[in-house]
Motif scaffolding. Structure first.
Motif, short mmCIF file in Angstrom:
data_model
loop_
_atom_site.label_atom_id
_atom_site.label_comp_id
_atom_site.label_asym_id
_atom_site.label_seq_id
_atom_site.Cartn_x
_atom_site.Cartn_y
_atom_site.Cartn_z
N LEU A 281 -132.58 71.89 50.76
CA LEU A 281 -131.79 70.45 50.46
C LEU A 281 -130.13 71.01 51.14
O LEU A 281 -129.45 70.70 51.14
CB LEU A 281 -131.87 70.32 49.24
N GLU A 282 -129.94 72.87 51.09
CA GLU A 282 -128.77 73.48 51.23
C GLU A 282 -128.66 72.91 52.80
O GLU A 282 -127.05 72.46 52.97
CB GLU A 282 -128.76 74.61 50.93
N THR B 296 -126.34 65.29 46.84
CA THR B 296 -127.64 66.37 46.69
C THR B 296 -127.97 66.09 45.22
O THR B 296 -128.48 64.94 45.57
CB THR B 296 -125.85 67.41 45.24
N HIS B 297 -128.38 66.79 44.25
CA HIS B 297 -129.34 66.16 42.63
C HIS B 297 -129.39 65.04 42.93
O HIS B 297 -128.37 64.67 42.08
CB HIS B 297 -129.77 67.34 42.21
N ARG C 276 -125.26 67.25 52.65
CA ARG C 276 -124.14 68.02 51.78
C ARG C 276 -123.36 67.52 52.76
O ARG C 276 -121.90 67.58 52.14
CB ARG C 276 -124.17 69.37 52.44
N ILE D 23 -133.98 63.14 45.38
CA ILE D 23 -133.00 62.66 45.80
C ILE D 23 -133.52 60.69 45.98
O ILE D 23 -134.50 61.00 46.57
CB ILE D 23 -131.98 62.88 47.93
N ARG E 105 -135.39 69.65 44.40
CA ARG E 105 -134.65 68.59 44.09
C ARG E 105 -134.79 67.57 43.88
O ARG E 105 -135.77 66.65 45.19
CB ARG E 105 -133.37 68.64 44.52
N TYR F 292 -128.92 62.33 43.70
CA TYR F 292 -128.42 60.98 44.71
C TYR F 292 -128.77 60.18 44.32
O TYR F 292 -129.98 60.22 44.85
CB TYR F 292 -126.96 61.86 45.34
N SER G 150 -134.41 73.45 46.76
CA SER G 150 -133.09 73.35 46.30
C SER G 150 -132.67 74.46 47.75
O SER G 150 -131.65 74.01 48.00
CB SER G 150 -132.89 73.84 45.57
N GLY H 18 -121.82 64.93 51.45
CA GLY H 18 -121.76 65.24 49.62
C GLY H 18 -123.01 64.72 48.87
O GLY H 18 -123.05 64.92 47.48
N LYS I 70 -125.51 66.83 58.37
CA LYS I 70 -126.39 67.61 56.97
C LYS I 70 -126.00 66.42 55.81
O LYS I 70 -125.32 66.17 55.60
CB LYS I 70 -126.28 68.81 57.15
#
Length: 390
Positions: free
Chosen positions: A25-26, A67-68, A62, A5, A3, A70, A22, A65, A60
């Motif tokens: 990233l979570e 994510t991939h 997330r 960023i 992923r 961004y 991925s 918001g 974090k």
């Protein structure tokens, strides 16, 4: 699966793609993302911004918001850029991507300056100038002359600031090797910086050159140890002190005793003449009943000066030194008088506080007695013992 960023400088001149799995990233925090980003260049002081919000290290990605694909914006916080930006052209500041490069900007060069009408003199000053111009109290020429004078003031201020800036010194710049995060991630760079500092300390006769090889060996071993410990990689200067961490992991181990002696010298530099806490306070060990901290600080200043000039016989006897020595006794009596007055004030304050506490206790006792008397009146006692009517 990878992923991406994107990290973009706030002015948009560079974009860096940061690749993470991925699964990572979570649960990746902003602090972990910063460490990944720092691999692309030297560690600098900057903040990350997303949709106008400054990202906090402990949260974090997330949570915001992110994510991939961004884009996060990066704003470098370099000292002096704000003052230089008031009169220098923007393109020359964009080339200063690090603190050292910013210090090397030739801001006195008039060819790099903005036009006089574009110099930023501040909001309030700009409003005042506009009012004076609209009321025809000053001419356009006088208005430009004021801007030029402001530019001269900014240049003189910058010269003073940069002259005293500690980052001009190789020793200060090399102290980055004491950053626990750098120790865990950039061992060879830290060893190289430690070697540079040892050259300076040997020249200043603070370290014996015969010990340098042992110091470097211990420092390498300590960096290997730091790479295995999460508390070095996850070190947060906002929550943990460097001297606390290094004392616990280095100062208490006999195998690192030589490099610890050097680290103590380096850490004291940032404290000036103040007491250094967390395990190696010399002042704390020396202070006794008849010797105060102010005396120790004065003695250290004298010793440092004698060492810097090359011995007691090379100390220059100046007029200021003679006057200071002649008035020392008077200053000491003044100090004793101030201490006496301070103790008297403290005694009065303690006495007043004791009286206030006694008065508060009496008020509370009276309140309890009033409550007790109200709940046990004679009428209520009599009615309690009356027989019920048949």
């Amino acid at each position: 699966m990878w992923r991406t960023i994107h990290v973009e400088k706030l002015r948009g001149e560079t974009t860096i793609p940061v690749y993470v799995y991925s699964e990572e990233l979570e649960n990746m925090t902003v602090r972990e993302f910063r460490r990944r980003l720092d691999r692309f260049g030297p560690r600098e002081d900057y903040i990350l911004i997303y949709r106008g919000i400054v990202l906090e290290d402990h949260k974090k990605l997330r949570d915001y918001g992110i994510t991939h694909e961004y884009t996060v914006h990066r704003l470098d916080r370099l000292p002096g850029r704000g003052l230089m930006g008031r009169f220098l052209k923007e393109k020359h500041l964009q080339e200063a991507t690090s603190t050292l490069k910013l210090l090397q900007v030739p801001f006195q060069d008039t060819s790099l300056h903005k036009d006089s009408s574009q110099i930023d003199i501040g909001f309030a000053a700009q409003v005042t100038l506009n009012q004076l111009k609209s009321s025809k109290n000053i001419s356009e020429r006088q208005r430009l002359e004021i801007r030029v004078d402001c530019k001269k003031l900014l240049i003189a201020l910058l010269e003073k600031l940069l002259k005293k800036a500690p980052v001009h010194h190789t020793l200060v710049r090399s102290m980055q090797c004491l950053d626990p995060r750098r120790m865990a991630e950039c061992k060879e760079l830290c060893v190289s910086q430690m070697r540079r500092m040892l050259h300076i300390l040997v020249g200043a006769k603070h370290v014996n050159e015969a010990m340098c090889d042992d110091i470097l060996r211990e420092f390498r071993e300590f960096c290997d140890l730091a790479a295995l410990q999460p508390k070095f990689r996850e070190f947060d200067p906002k929550n943990t002190r460097v001297d606390t961490l290094l004392h616990e992991t280095m100062g208490t181990k006999p195998s690192f005793s030589k490099v610890w002696d050097v680290v103590k010298i380096l850490l004291v530099l940032s404290h000036g003449q103040a007491s250094v806490e967390r395990g190696f306070s010399i002042n704390k060990e020396l202070i006794v009943e008849n010797q105060r901290e102010m005396s120790l600080v004065a003695q250290r200043l004298i010793v440092d000066h004698v060492r810097s000039v090359g011995g007691i016989t090379k100390v220059e006897i100046t007029k200021e030194l003679l006057l200071s020595a002649a008035g020392a006794r008077q200053k000491y009596h003044g100090y004793l008088e101030d201490e006496k007055k301070k103790k008297e004030r403290q005694a009065v304050d303690l006495k007043r506080k004791a009286l206030t506490d006694d008065l508060d206790d009496l008020k509370k006792k009276r309140a309890r007695m009033d409550t007790h008397t109200h709940t046990h009146t004679p009428d209520s006692s009599i009615s309690t013992f009356q027989k019920p009517s048949r």
